[in-house]
Design a protein around this motif. Structure first.
Motif, PDB file in Angstrom:
ATOM      1  N   MET A 117       3.760   8.486 -49.173  1.00 42.33           N
ATOM      2  CA  MET A 117       3.630   9.804 -48.563  1.00 42.33           C
ATOM      3  C   MET A 117       2.744   9.800 -47.325  1.00 42.33           C
ATOM      4  N   VAL A 118       2.105   8.674 -47.024  1.00 42.28           N
ATOM      5  CA  VAL A 118       1.203   8.603 -45.870  1.00 42.28           C
ATOM      6  C   VAL A 118       2.015   8.171 -44.647  1.00 42.28           C
ATOM      7  N   ARG A 119       1.945   8.960 -43.594  1.00 39.95           N
ATOM      8  CA  ARG A 119       2.676   8.697 -42.361  1.00 39.95           C
ATOM      9  C   ARG A 119       1.724   8.783 -41.166  1.00 39.95           C
ATOM     10  N   ALA A 120       2.125   8.148 -40.085  1.00 39.94           N
ATOM     11  CA  ALA A 120       1.433   8.252 -38.791  1.00 39.94           C
ATOM     12  C   ALA A 120      -0.065   7.969 -38.904  1.00 39.94           C
ATOM     13  N   LEU A 121      -0.433   6.962 -39.675  1.00 41.24           N
ATOM     14  CA  LEU A 121      -1.840   6.597 -39.831  1.00 41.24           C
ATOM     15  C   LEU A 121      -2.324   5.895 -38.573  1.00 41.24           C
ATOM     16  N   THR A 122      -3.349   6.470 -37.949  1.00 46.04           N
ATOM     17  CA  THR A 122      -3.951   5.846 -36.777  1.00 46.04           C
ATOM     18  C   THR A 122      -5.456   5.766 -36.959  1.00 46.04           C
ATOM     19  N   VAL A 123      -6.008   4.664 -36.501  1.00 43.31           N
ATOM     20  CA  VAL A 123      -7.451   4.475 -36.466  1.00 43.31           C
ATOM     21  C   VAL A 123      -7.812   4.199 -35.020  1.00 43.31           C
ATOM     22  N   ASP A 124      -8.607   5.089 -34.442  1.00 41.59           N
ATOM     23  CA  ASP A 124      -9.014   4.973 -33.046  1.00 41.59           C
ATOM     24  C   ASP A 124     -10.542   5.009 -33.007  1.00 41.59           C
ATOM     25  N   GLY A 125     -11.144   3.823 -33.008  1.00 41.40           N
ATOM     26  CA  GLY A 125     -12.606   3.754 -33.099  1.00 41.40           C
ATOM     27  C   GLY A 125     -13.044   4.252 -34.462  1.00 41.40           C
ATOM     28  N   ASP A 126     -13.829   5.342 -34.467  1.00 40.48           N
ATOM     29  CA  ASP A 126     -14.285   5.908 -35.746  1.00 40.48           C
ATOM     30  C   ASP A 126     -13.464   7.124 -36.170  1.00 40.48           C
ATOM     31  N   LYS A 127     -12.365   7.394 -35.451  1.00 42.89           N
ATOM     32  CA  LYS A 127     -11.504   8.540 -35.756  1.00 42.89           C
ATOM     33  C   LYS A 127     -10.262   8.075 -36.513  1.00 42.89           C
ATOM     34  N   VAL A 128      -9.989   8.756 -37.627  1.00 41.02           N
ATOM     35  CA  VAL A 128      -8.820   8.432 -38.449  1.00 41.02           C
ATOM     36  C   VAL A 128      -7.947   9.676 -38.534  1.00 41.02           C
ATOM     37  N   ARG A 129      -6.640   9.463 -38.328  1.00 39.58           N
ATOM     38  CA  ARG A 129      -5.679  10.556 -38.430  1.00 39.58           C
ATOM     39  C   ARG A 129      -4.473  10.076 -39.237  1.00 39.58           C
ATOM     40  N   PHE A 130      -3.928  10.978 -40.035  1.00 38.69           N
ATOM     41  CA  PHE A 130      -2.718  10.655 -40.785  1.00 38.69           C
ATOM     42  C   PHE A 130      -2.041  11.937 -41.245  1.00 38.69           C
ATOM     43  N   VAL A 131      -0.795  11.787 -41.648  1.00 34.16           N
ATOM     44  CA  VAL A 131       0.006  12.887 -42.159  1.00 34.16           C
ATOM     45  C   VAL A 131       0.367  12.555 -43.605  1.00 34.16           C
ATOM     46  N   ILE A 132       0.264  13.545 -44.469  1.00 37.74           N
ATOM     47  CA  ILE A 132       0.758  13.400 -45.834  1.00 37.74           C
ATOM     48  C   ILE A 132       2.095  14.135 -45.879  1.00 37.74           C
ATOM     49  N   GLU A 133       3.160  13.371 -46.062  1.00 38.72           N
ATOM     50  CA  GLU A 133       4.510  13.925 -46.036  1.00 38.72           C
ATOM     51  C   GLU A 133       4.994  14.181 -47.458  1.00 38.72           C
ATOM     52  N   ALA A 134       5.203  15.436 -47.761  1.00 32.83           N
ATOM     53  CA  ALA A 134       5.697  15.819 -49.085  1.00 32.83           C
ATOM     54  C   ALA A 134       7.228  15.802 -49.080  1.00 32.83           C
ATOM     55  N   PRO A 135       7.833  15.489 -50.220  1.00 32.62           N
ATOM     56  CA  PRO A 135       9.284  15.392 -50.278  1.00 32.62           C
ATOM     57  C   PRO A 135      10.020  16.732 -50.248  1.00 32.62           C
ATOM     58  N   SER A 136       9.289  17.828 -50.486  1.00 33.26           N
ATOM     59  CA  SER A 136       9.937  19.144 -50.479  1.00 33.26           C
ATOM     60  C   SER A 136       8.917  20.203 -50.064  1.00 33.26           C
ATOM     61  N   PRO A 137       9.408  21.356 -49.605  1.00 35.46           N
ATOM     62  CA  PRO A 137       8.487  22.443 -49.245  1.00 35.46           C
ATOM     63  C   PRO A 137       7.628  22.898 -50.429  1.00 35.46           C
ATOM     64  N   ASP A 138       8.210  22.932 -51.628  1.00 34.86           N
ATOM     65  CA  ASP A 138       7.430  23.331 -52.806  1.00 34.86           C
ATOM     66  C   ASP A 138       6.287  22.355 -53.053  1.00 34.86           C
ATOM     67  N   MET A 139       6.586  21.071 -52.960  1.00 31.12           N
ATOM     68  CA  MET A 139       5.552  20.044 -53.164  1.00 31.12           C
ATOM     69  C   MET A 139       4.494  20.142 -52.065  1.00 31.12           C
ATOM     70  N   ALA A 140       4.915  20.424 -50.844  1.00 29.80           N
ATOM     71  CA  ALA A 140       3.969  20.540 -49.729  1.00 29.80           C
ATOM     72  C   ALA A 140       2.943  21.637 -49.993  1.00 29.80           C
ATOM     73  N   ARG A 141       3.377  22.736 -50.540  1.00 28.53           N
ATOM     74  CA  ARG A 141       2.443  23.830 -50.848  1.00 28.53           C
ATOM     75  C   ARG A 141       1.428  23.413 -51.904  1.00 28.53           C
ATOM     76  N   GLN A 142       1.812  22.532 -52.802  1.00 29.42           N
ATOM     77  CA  GLN A 142       0.913  22.083 -53.854  1.00 29.42           C
ATOM     78  C   GLN A 142      -0.014  20.954 -53.408  1.00 29.42           C
TER      79      GLN A 142
END
Length: 77
Positions: free
Chosen positions: A28-53
């Motif tokens: 479920m982890v997407r677009a993980l980037t580490v730029d120096g001390d900054k970390v960014r990522f997306v948690i991709e849920a398989p459905s809108p219902d799951m995303a809300r949870q």
């Protein structure tokens, strides 16, 4: 010491999902980037219902990654 993607994924693998597994093992982890001390990522849920949870898991993921040595900021969507 520079933060690595492996360190971040290790921290994220501790975020258990209510229906089993964790956000890393469930791919479920997407677009993980580490730029120096900054970390960014997306948690991709398989459905809108799951995303809300997923909000508690998103907050837990940010908190877990913020504890990795060398991380200054974390942004998870």
């Amino acid at each position: 010491m520079a933060v690595t993607k492996d360190q971040v994924l290790s921290a994220l693998s501790r975020i258990e999902l209510p229906d089993g597994g964790n956000i890393v093992s469930r791919d479920m982890v997407r677009a993980l980037t580490v730029d120096g001390d900054k970390v960014r990522f997306v948690i991709e849920a398989p459905s809108p219902d799951m995303a809300r949870q997923m909000e508690p898991a998103r907050r837990a993921a940010e908190a877990a990654v913020s504890q990795v040595a060398g991380v200054g900021s974390v942004s998870a969507l």
